[in-house]
Write a protein that holds these residues in place. Structure first.
Motif, PDB file in Angstrom:
ATOM      1  N   ARG A 606       0.818  -1.216   0.000  1.00  0.00           N
ATOM      2  CA  ARG A 606       0.000   0.000   0.000  1.00  0.00           C
ATOM      3  C   ARG A 606       0.850   1.264   0.000  1.00  0.00           C
ATOM      4  O   ARG A 606       0.555   2.222  -0.716  1.00  0.00           O
ATOM      5  CB  ARG A 606      -0.940  -0.001   1.215  1.00  0.00           C
ATOM      6  N   ARG A 607       1.911   1.264   0.781  1.00  0.00           N
ATOM      7  CA  ARG A 607       2.743   2.465   0.862  1.00  0.00           C
ATOM      8  C   ARG A 607       3.359   2.783  -0.500  1.00  0.00           C
ATOM      9  O   ARG A 607       3.339   3.935  -0.960  1.00  0.00           O
ATOM     10  CB  ARG A 607       3.841   2.256   1.907  1.00  0.00           C
ATOM     11  N   ILE A 610       0.724   4.032  -3.126  1.00  0.00           N
ATOM     12  CA  ILE A 610       0.380   5.460  -3.010  1.00  0.00           C
ATOM     13  C   ILE A 610       1.468   6.308  -3.668  1.00  0.00           C
ATOM     14  O   ILE A 610       1.180   7.265  -4.394  1.00  0.00           O
ATOM     15  CB  ILE A 610       0.199   5.850  -1.532  1.00  0.00           C
ATOM     16  N   SER A 755     -12.899   6.864  -0.389  1.00  0.00           N
ATOM     17  CA  SER A 755     -11.545   6.373  -0.635  1.00  0.00           C
ATOM     18  C   SER A 755     -11.167   5.304   0.385  1.00  0.00           C
ATOM     19  O   SER A 755     -10.479   4.336   0.050  1.00  0.00           O
ATOM     20  CB  SER A 755     -10.546   7.522  -0.606  1.00  0.00           C
ATOM     21  N   SER A 761      -6.152   4.580  -3.406  1.00  0.00           N
ATOM     22  CA  SER A 761      -4.876   5.026  -2.853  1.00  0.00           C
ATOM     23  C   SER A 761      -4.430   6.383  -3.373  1.00  0.00           C
ATOM     24  O   SER A 761      -3.508   6.973  -2.814  1.00  0.00           O
ATOM     25  CB  SER A 761      -3.779   3.992  -3.165  1.00  0.00           C
TER      26      SER A 761
END
Length: 826
Positions: A606-607, A610, A755, A761
């Motif tokens: 996820r990091r 983004i 979101s 993201s």
């Protein structure tokens, strides 16, 4: 005598070659300048100089061009391969010394009359040592270092100190046959003298385009600014309004100009160029530059050039100036934020040509007058200038709405009467790695922007690593006078108003549109690279995960689509295949790669996902219409061309405003047709019974790719944009009327919630600026109504568009949007 000269030449050639490091411009001699290696070439130089010839010889060896020292055969006779306009000047005399070019040229043109098939390429070549622009006022040191046709004594010191900074500038070849045919009534002697006149003018313009005009002393420039009528009036107003003495007001103006002004130094620029060459070679695998020939042509035609790039990173300041210098162009004065004026970086930037501007100086009339006059002085004296239309760096990878203050000052400077033509050159800058992306994400989440400091810069330098490739494309220039002729026809009559300090009524709307047009041209010169394309594909996949074969097939299909139906003629698409792109991109370490017995799986946590939205957003506009086509075909389970193009036509003005897409509505319709045909050809779409439908899925084990799945991925590119449109329209459909501020606030709250619920993201999904842009575009295009009190209201168009968009987004999102109720401001 000839033998003595040859002996002398051999004596000086080898030590000179050892001291010389020559570069040349342009890079593509044959393509850009039309020079053919198959036709006879005669080089035309300004000064008869052995060292200039040695530098030219070294360059022609690398390019495979004829040796300038050797004679060429013309009509059975041997002739020198090089002509010279002047002889070197003596140490204590500036008297111009002529060569035998008139006689040699006359003989050459005479041969053309005797042989109608003869055609010689006359190639002007400018040799520069150190690219010093010279000074407006001379001193005793210029006896040794002056570069205007220097004699052997001056040349010794020039080569000793500047031999490593030599540039050989080739110009477009002149056809001797065309010259003789141009005016047959001219005698050979007249043609020869015409060639000499043209050569002198050309070499002067060439010098201006590479080194720029003579440098004023800083004190002279200050006096010019502080002595201007507008600044004097502002000083008087300052003294009266603040009840201070005139002397105090003058001191304040002096402080402002010292805070603003650059302290440009050619030696510092040369040293910075050498240092940056080492840095770029360490951190980048290459800097890809396209369309520089447009700028060279403008510079050689005497245009005042204003570079207006997008702003991705602090690297932009260095990269664009480096590329401009490397392309053999005058380095610009650079508008930099006052936040960069800290020790010791501020002083170094000033030496490189940076002048500093406050983020806001509204209401400070004295500062405004000083800054405006400083900018006008730069324009009036012919210096190139660079500033950013967006104002600051983009935190999302999209272009920001234009800040038009500098543009307005540029137009006002033209109104006051700049003699040379002004051209604005939009510049696209892209990277495979932007070092500030991590801090950008923190700022988008609400963290305070970290103030720039020496320790922050030092930390960044320590962490320099492989950043992949950098990309810099020059866009289509805007000729400012011509632009005003088309958009503000009365501008020439309003010059007297500008001189009196009055602002014409057309200035603000015209400058606002100019800002938009610049950003559209920046986006039209975008560059696709491995990082942007791989990020786009992986972010569209479920759980941001794709098998290697799926990723490669999708990347290659999208590359093929851009080659067949390019977004614009200025956009660049890699010539390499997807496999080579992915292999290069993997070295940047952004993707998680897992191996199993079936092969490789690419995924993003996820990091990282983004962060990679930043790179995807660099090229989002290039795939917006293809993605919209895919979304319509999938969402409607097939449709005919008329229905598809009608819906694209309805949505395009909104996408154009948000993504700064340069095509007009008519051009977008033609582009849509071209895309449909290309998507049919490469198998992304199929046609059944007059309807456009999804292709059949492929189950052949030998076939590594599935066009139907790639079409689904392509549809996902535009989904977040459509979802944002749907939730904003749902807010206005739930009320009778609403203020714009409440609509923006409520839409942002709902977008943040959606979101989280749908795992979106992209930070720009609930970005206030992006929502504001959609609301403004909807109002301006009649999709949302506005009453006499400025309240926004739903209408038939907004209702229809919401229904259409809800068919294109995922059922889960559509269901939640329908459940959303109006959120009261209280």
């Amino acid at each position: 005598m000839l033998d003595f000269r040859n002996i002398l030449l051999k004596i000086i050639k080898y030590p000179t070659r050892w001291l010389l490091t020559s570069s040349y411009t342009p890079n593509d001699i044959e393509g850009e300048l039309g020079i053919s290696k198959d036709k006879p070439i005669i080089y035309l130089l300004k000064t008869h100089s052995a060292t200039d010839l040695i530098a030219l010889e070294m360059t022609t060896e690398r390019l495979g061009l004829p040796n300038p020292f050797k004679k060429i055969e013309i009509a059975g006779q041997e002739h020198p391969a090089t002509l010279f306009v002047e002889r070197p000047r003596s140490l204590f005399s500036n008297k111009r010394k002529v060569t035998d070019i008139a006689r040699s040229s006359t003989e050459m043109f005479k041969l053309h009359r005797e042989d109608k098939d003869l055609d010689i390429q006359i190639v002007p070549v400018s040799i520069f040592w150190g690219r010093e622009p010279g000074k407006a006022s001379k001193s005793w040191t210029d006896l040794l270092t002056d570069r205007s046709s220097p004699g052997w004594f001056r040349k010794f010191f020039i080569i000793l100190f500047l031999g490593r900074d030599n540039i050989v500038g080739f110009s477009r070849a002149v056809s001797s046959r065309e010259m003789t045919n141009l005016k047959e009534s001219d005698t050979d002697e007249q043609l020869a003298h015409k060639l000499i006149r043209l050569a002198r003018t050309h070499f002067f313009r060439r010098q201006q385009s590479i080194t720029g005009p003579s440098m004023l002393q800083r004190a002279q420039l200050f006096n010019g600014v502080l002595g201007a009528d507008a600044v004097k009036n502002a000083i008087n107003d300052e003294a009266k309004s603040k009840n201070i003495s005139l002397e105090k007001a003058k001191e304040q103006a002096q402080k402002y100009i010292e805070e603003i002004a650059a302290d440009r130094n050619s030696t510092a620029i040369r040293l910075a160029y050498r240092l940056l060459t080492k840095v770029w070679n360490k951190i980048y695998n290459g800097i890809n530059v396209e369309h520089a020939e447009k700028v060279r042509e403008l510079a050689q035609n005497g245009h005042e050039i204003i570079y207006v790039p997008c702003h991705r990173s602090h690297m932009d300041y260095l990269l664009l100036t480096y590329v401009i210098y490397n392309e053999g162009l005058m380095t610009p004065y650079i508008a930099a934020g006052i936040n960069l004026n800290f020790w010791p970086i501020g002083g170094l930037f000033r030496k490189g040509g940076a002048f500093f501007i406050r983020r806001s100086f509204k209401g400070n009339k004295l500062y405004t007058a000083v800054f405006r006059e400083y900018l006008e002085q730069l324009f009036a004296r012919g210096y190139a200038v660079k500033y950013y239309a967006e104002g600051g760096r983009s935190r999302t990878g999209r272009l920001l709405p234009p800040k038009t203050g500098m543009l307005a000052m540029t137009v006002q400077a033209l109104l006051k009467g700049i003699n040379r033509p002004i051209s604005i050159v939009p510049v696209y800058i892209g990277y495979e790695h932007v070092m500030e992306v991590g801090s950008y994400l923190k700022e988008l989440k609400g963290s305070t922007k970290q103030k720039e400091s020496f320790f922050q810069i030092f930390s960044a330098i320590r962490n320099l690593k492989n950043y992949g490739h950098g990309y810099l494309n020059f866009g289509q220039p805007i000729h400012l006078s011509q632009y005003l002729d088309e958009n503000a026809p009365s501008w020439r009559e309003d010059r007297s108003k500008a001189e009196q300090g009055k602002k014409p009524s057309w200035l603000t709307p015209t400058v606002n549109q100019l800002g938009v047009d610049i950003l559209e041209r920046i986006n039209s010169a975008s560059a696709i690279n491995g990082m942007t394309l791989a990020s786009l594909c992986l972010l569209c996949a479920k759980k941001h995960t794709l098998a290697k074969e799926e990723l490669l097939f999708s990347m290659q299909t999208l590359l093929d689509l851009q080659h067949m139906a390019p977004y614009s003629i200025d956009a660049t698409v890699p010539d390499t295949d997807a496999s080579a792109l992915l292999e290069s991109t993997m070295k940047l370490g952004k993707f998680t790669v897992i191996e199993d017995k079936f092969g490789s799986i690419f995924s993003l946590d996820r990091r990282v996902a983004i962060a990679l939205t930043y790179y995807r957003n660099n090229i989002l506009h290039m795939f917006a219409i293809p993605s919209l086509i895919a979304a319509i075909v999938i969402g409607k389970r097939g449709c005919d061309r008329d229905e598809l193009t009608s819906l694209v036509k309805l949505l395009y003005p909104l996408l154009k405003r948000e993504l700064f897409m340069y095509k007009s509505d008519e051009e977008a319709a033609e582009y849509t047709e071209s895309l449909i045909n290309s998507m049919l050809k490469i198998g992304l779409l199929a046609e059944q019974e007059g309807k456009l439908v999804e292709p059949e899925p492929r189950h052949n084990n030998d076939d590594k790719g599935d066009a139907k799945y790639t079409l689904w991925l392509l549809n996902r590119v535009i989904q977040e944009t459509l979802q944002r449109y749907a939730l904003v329209l749902s807010q206005i459909e739930n009320v009778d009327r609403i203020t714009r501020a409440d609509l923006e606030k409520n839409s942002q709250m709902v977008a943040e919630r959606m979101s989280m619920l749908h795992g979106i993201s992209a930070p720009e999904f609930y970005d206030k600026n992006v929502l504001n842009t959609f609301i403004a575009a909807s109002r301006d295009n009649g999709i949302i109504a506005e009453d006499d009190d400025g309240w926004l209201k739903p209408n038939d168009v907004s209702a229809k568009l919401q229904r259409e968009i809800l068919t294109l987004v995922s059922p889960g999102f559509s269901q939640r949007v329908n459940q959303v109720r109006y959120l009261h401001a209280d």
